[in-house]
Design an enzyme around this catalytic site. Structure first.
Site, PDB file in Angstrom:
ATOM      1  N   THR A  18      42.706  46.610  51.315  1.00  0.00           N
ATOM      2  CA  THR A  18      42.571  48.066  51.270  1.00  0.00           C
ATOM      3  C   THR A  18      41.995  48.626  52.559  1.00  0.00           C
ATOM      4  O   THR A  18      42.413  49.687  53.024  1.00  0.00           O
ATOM      5  CB  THR A  18      41.700  48.476  50.067  1.00  0.00           C
ATOM      6  N   SER A  62      45.177  41.626  49.218  1.00  0.00           N
ATOM      7  CA  SER A  62      44.470  40.368  48.957  1.00  0.00           C
ATOM      8  C   SER A  62      44.970  39.651  47.710  1.00  0.00           C
ATOM      9  O   SER A  62      44.781  38.447  47.572  1.00  0.00           O
ATOM     10  CB  SER A  62      42.964  40.579  48.880  1.00  0.00           C
ATOM     11  N   THR A  91      39.317  43.258  48.661  1.00  0.00           N
ATOM     12  CA  THR A  91      38.230  42.954  47.727  1.00  0.00           C
ATOM     13  C   THR A  91      38.669  42.130  46.523  1.00  0.00           C
ATOM     14  O   THR A  91      37.849  41.450  45.919  1.00  0.00           O
ATOM     15  CB  THR A  91      37.562  44.253  47.226  1.00  0.00           C
ATOM     16  N   ASP A  92      39.952  42.160  46.179  1.00  0.00           N
ATOM     17  CA  ASP A  92      40.385  41.456  44.968  1.00  0.00           C
ATOM     18  C   ASP A  92      40.243  39.942  45.047  1.00  0.00           C
ATOM     19  O   ASP A  92      40.047  39.290  44.026  1.00  0.00           O
ATOM     20  CB  ASP A  92      41.841  41.807  44.632  1.00  0.00           C
TER      21      ASP A  92
END
Length: 188
Positions: A18, A62, A91-92
Site C-alpha cells: 500500500t 504483499s 502490511t498484509d
C-alpha cells in the site's frame, strides 16, 4: 561526546504494498497501482543527513509476495555492503517476511560473510498510500529510519505506528495493530 554511532549508510528496499500505491496512470485504468518507491518522495521532503541507496526488489501487493520474493529480499540483505537495511513492505504479509528473514539468521550472527550477521533490518509500510494526504507513510518511514540508528541490537524488526517489535515475535491483530505475540492477549 555522544555514545550513539554517527548515522550510517542505509540500504532501502522496495517490495511494494500500500505504501507504494499511486493513482492509475493510464486512461481507463481503475484502482491503485504500485508506483515508484514512495520512500523517494518521503526522503526528498525530509532530506536526511545520512547516505542511502534505494533498490526495488518487486512491486507487488504483499498478499502476492511469495517465498521466492522473500529469497530475493534475503539475497539483497545478505549481499549488501550496508549494515542498516530498511524494507518497505505491504502490511498484509510483513510479519511473514520478518519471520522468514529471522529463520534465515539475519542479524543473529549467522556467518553469511564478513559482518552480515550483525545487520539491522527494519520492515515498515503504511495503511494508506503515501500519495494520500492523510497517509501514515511519512511517520512510519521516519520512525523506521530512526529505529535503524538506535535499535538495541542487530536483527530483524518491524516498525509500525510508533512500535518497534522483534521480527521473530511480531503478529498483526484483528484490529490491524502490530504487537509482540509474547505480550498480546486477545480480547474475549
Amino acid at each position: 561526546m555522544s555514545t550513539l554511532n554517527a548515522c550510517k549508510d542505509v540500504l532501502i528496499l522496495q517490495t511494494g504494498g500500500t505504501i507504494d500505491k499511486s493513482y492509475p496512470q493510464y486512461p481507463g485504468a481503475y484502482g491503485f497501482e504500485i508506483g515508484q518507491p514512495a520512500v523517494e518522495g518521503i526522503l526528498q521532503r525530509v532530506m536526511p543527513s545520512f547516505p542511502f541507496r534505494i533498490d526495488s526488489i518487486c512491486a507487488k501487493d504483499s498478499q502476492e509476495i511469495t517465498d521466492a520474493d522473500r529469497e530475493d529480499i534475503l539475497r539483497y540483505v545478505v549481499e549488501a555492503d550496508q549494515q542498516l537495511v530498511l524494507i518497505t513492505h505491504g502490511t498484509d504479509s510483513m510479519c511473514q517476511t520478518a519471520r522468514y528473514l529471522v529463520r534465515a539468521g539475519v542479524g543473529q550472527g549467522i556467518d553469511f560473510g564478513p559482518g552480515v550477521g550483525e545487520k539491522k533490518v527494519v520492515i515498515t509500510g503504511a495503511f494508506k498510500p503515501e500519495c494520500m494526504k492523510d497517509s501514515d507513510a511519512d511517520f512510519n518511514v521516519g520512525f523506521a529510519l530512526g529505529a535503524l540508528q538506535i535499535a538495541p541490537c542487530s536483527g530483524v524488526w518491524v516498525a509500525m505506528r510508533g512500535a518497534l517489535i522483534p521480527g521473530a515475535y511480531v503478529v498483526r491483530t484483528d484490529t490491524g495493530d502490530f504487537v509482540d505475540e509474547r505480550d498480546f492477549v486477545p480480547l474475549q
